[in-house]
Design a protein around this motif. Structure first.
Motif, mmCIF file in Angstrom:
data_model
loop_
_atom_site.group_PDB
_atom_site.id
_atom_site.type_symbol
_atom_site.label_atom_id
_atom_site.label_comp_id
_atom_site.label_asym_id
_atom_site.label_seq_id
_atom_site.Cartn_x
_atom_site.Cartn_y
_atom_site.Cartn_z
ATOM 1 N N LEU A 116 2.407 2.449 13.541
ATOM 2 C CA LEU A 116 3.122 3.381 12.667
ATOM 3 C C LEU A 116 4.258 4.047 13.433
ATOM 4 N N VAL A 126 7.172 1.645 13.528
ATOM 5 C CA VAL A 126 7.795 1.561 12.203
ATOM 6 C C VAL A 126 8.575 2.837 11.922
ATOM 7 N N CYS A 183 10.057 1.610 2.215
ATOM 8 C CA CYS A 183 8.960 1.020 2.992
ATOM 9 C C CYS A 183 7.719 1.891 2.872
ATOM 10 N N TYR A 199 3.813 2.170 4.562
ATOM 11 C CA TYR A 199 3.011 1.725 5.704
ATOM 12 C C TYR A 199 1.565 1.609 5.234
ATOM 13 N N HIS A 219 -2.491 -1.747 8.969
ATOM 14 C CA HIS A 219 -1.374 -1.904 9.902
ATOM 15 C C HIS A 219 -0.420 -2.931 9.304
ATOM 16 N N ILE A 253 3.465 -3.287 6.678
ATOM 17 C CA ILE A 253 4.542 -2.655 5.937
ATOM 18 C C ILE A 253 4.676 -3.372 4.603
#
Length: 136
Positions: free
Chosen positions: A14, A17, A45, A47, A68, A70
């Motif tokens: 995360l 990202v 996006c 997550y 985990h 996207i």
């Protein structure tokens, strides 16, 4: 009814990202339905998420969570090829609108993740922000 938090804020995936997404012009993050959502005026996006049952987890029981991962809205020109790539899955609720998910792990190609975030940002952000991105 509020959704339970379904992520760990200290998750290193995360964090990566978040770094990539928040580097885009005027991007921000909020928690939506218990998961981080990166947005400008619209989300570009998410997550984490869950697949649609018919795309991956047919049969009995609950579909597998993708903690985990996207979920992005790919460039329309790239979407058919991405749908053929077995790494991508169709997320619940957003799949019919063209969104796709991809899991992240030790072998993640972070340049590819950056490209997916860029494409999703361009598909959802106002033209003014896309021009800012292009001017970089």
């Amino acid at each position: 009814m509020s959704h339970p938090i379904m992520f760990d804020d200290d998750d290193p995936m995360l964090a990566r990202v978040r770094d990539l997404a928040l580097a885009l012009p005027e991007a921000a993050v909020k928690v939506s339905h218990g998961r981080p959502a990166f947005f400008t005026q619209k989300v570009f996006c998410y997550y984490g998420g869950m697949p649609r049952r018919e795309s991956e987890d047919e049969g009995e029981g609950e579909p597998r969570r993708h903690d985990h991962a996207i979920i992005v809205k790919p460039d329309p020109d790239d979407e058919p090829a991405l749908r053929q790539d077995r790494r991508f899955w169709v997320p619940k609720y957003l799949g019919p609108a063209g969104w796709l998910g991809i899991d992240l792990g030790d072998d993640t190609d972070w340049a590819e993740v950056a490209e997916l975030l860029d494409a999703s940002y361009r598909a959802t952000a106002p033209r003014r922000l896309v021009r800012m991105l292009d001017a970089r």
